[in-house]
Design an enzyme around this catalytic site. Structure first.
Site, mmCIF file in Angstrom:
data_model
loop_
_atom_site.group_PDB
_atom_site.id
_atom_site.type_symbol
_atom_site.label_atom_id
_atom_site.label_comp_id
_atom_site.label_asym_id
_atom_site.label_seq_id
_atom_site.Cartn_x
_atom_site.Cartn_y
_atom_site.Cartn_z
ATOM 1 N N VAL A 45 -5.182 5.564 -1.405
ATOM 2 C CA VAL A 45 -4.335 6.322 -2.338
ATOM 3 C C VAL A 45 -2.909 5.760 -2.325
ATOM 4 O O VAL A 45 -2.290 5.537 -3.383
ATOM 5 C CB VAL A 45 -4.343 7.831 -1.985
ATOM 6 C CG1 VAL A 45 -3.393 8.593 -2.887
ATOM 7 C CG2 VAL A 45 -5.743 8.402 -2.079
ATOM 8 N N CYS A 46 -2.384 5.506 -1.126
ATOM 9 C CA CYS A 46 -1.026 4.954 -1.002
ATOM 10 C C CYS A 46 -0.915 3.616 -1.727
ATOM 11 O O CYS A 46 0.109 3.308 -2.341
ATOM 12 C CB CYS A 46 -0.658 4.751 0.463
ATOM 13 S SG CYS A 46 -0.655 6.265 1.423
ATOM 14 N N THR A 47 -1.957 2.820 -1.642
ATOM 15 C CA THR A 47 -1.946 1.508 -2.300
ATOM 16 C C THR A 47 -1.763 1.679 -3.809
ATOM 17 O O THR A 47 -0.946 0.997 -4.436
ATOM 18 C CB THR A 47 -3.260 0.754 -1.976
ATOM 19 O OG1 THR A 47 -3.329 0.589 -0.558
ATOM 20 C CG2 THR A 47 -3.314 -0.601 -2.649
ATOM 21 N N LEU A 50 1.954 3.007 -4.558
ATOM 22 C CA LEU A 50 3.051 2.031 -4.493
ATOM 23 C C LEU A 50 2.959 1.041 -5.647
ATOM 24 O O LEU A 50 3.978 0.619 -6.204
ATOM 25 C CB LEU A 50 3.058 1.313 -3.145
ATOM 26 C CG LEU A 50 3.427 2.165 -1.930
ATOM 27 C CD1 LEU A 50 3.863 1.293 -0.763
ATOM 28 C CD2 LEU A 50 4.516 3.171 -2.209
#
Ligand code: BEZ
Length: 213
Positions: A45-47, A50
């Protein structure tokens, strides 16, 4: 760690990031800012988050907003992960990521919610005004990626209402009519908002968005 509330001065800090050392207030300068935390590097999810933020750089620039991300992993980890983000999200990460290995900033901003996870940050978002005060706080759990269109929408509202005596109604989007601030009379509003004021009720007055041509 003290609770951070809307209207407080955003706590200042110094931290290592992928773009060198950041002294937060100095780095913000005269811009608005977004400080947002990520549970961990090399997570799906973070990928996507960002990568999305990198693609929205022009939108943040237009609004005079500087963006800085944070996770509790180190600089070496961030560097490798940024390569993956660029590759998989078809973009170039164009903002700093704080390496908060000692959790100094996470703790300062209460980004670790121990009953959720004792080691990793949740998905916190702090929007900071050009007066260094906290204008918005949103907290998402790790399993829910943020909606950055919503963040831009809110920034439009925050900036509009910071400089004009208006408020924005439910689901408002840039360009739509706004609400006259309850602090001014309808008579005064008619002098201030020359595009017109509609009095739906004495407490509900609508006017076209004032900062548009
Ligand atoms: C993610 O970024 O994909 C993630 C991180 C921590 C927990 C769940 C998802």
């Amino acid at each position: 760690m003290a609770t951070i509330r809307l209207g407080d001065v955003a706590p200042d800090f110094s931290a290592n990031s992928t773009e060198g050392n950041i002294n937060f207030h100095e780095w913000l300068g005269t811009s608005w800012g977004i400080l947002f935390s990520h549970p961990s590097d090399y997570t799906p999810v973070c990928t996507t988050e960002l990568g999305t933020v990198a693609k929205y750089k022009d939108e943040f620039d237009k609004r005079n907003v500087k963006v800085v991300a944070l996770s509790v992993d180190g600089l070496e980890s961030h560097a490798g992960w940024v390569k993956d983000i660029n590759e998989t999200q078809n973009t170039t990460v164009n903002f700093p990521i704080i390496a908060d290995e000692d959790k100094k900033v996470s703790e300062l901003y209460d980004m670790i919610h121990p009953n959720e996870d004792s080691k990793l940050t949740v998905r916190s978002v702090f929007v900071i005004g050009d007066d260094k005060k906290v204008k918005l706080i949103i907290t998402y759990p790790a399993s829910t990626g943020r909606n950055f269109d919503e963040l831009l929408r809110v920034i439009d509202s925050l900036q509009l209402t910071a400089y004009h005596k208006v408020a924005t109604p439910a689901n408002w989007k840039h360009g739509e009519d706004v609400v006259v601030s309850p602090s001014i009379s309808t008579e005064d509003a008619k002098n201030i908002f020359t595009k017109g004021v509609e009095e739906v009720k004495p407490y509900l007055r609508m006017t076209p968005q004032p900062n548009l041509n």
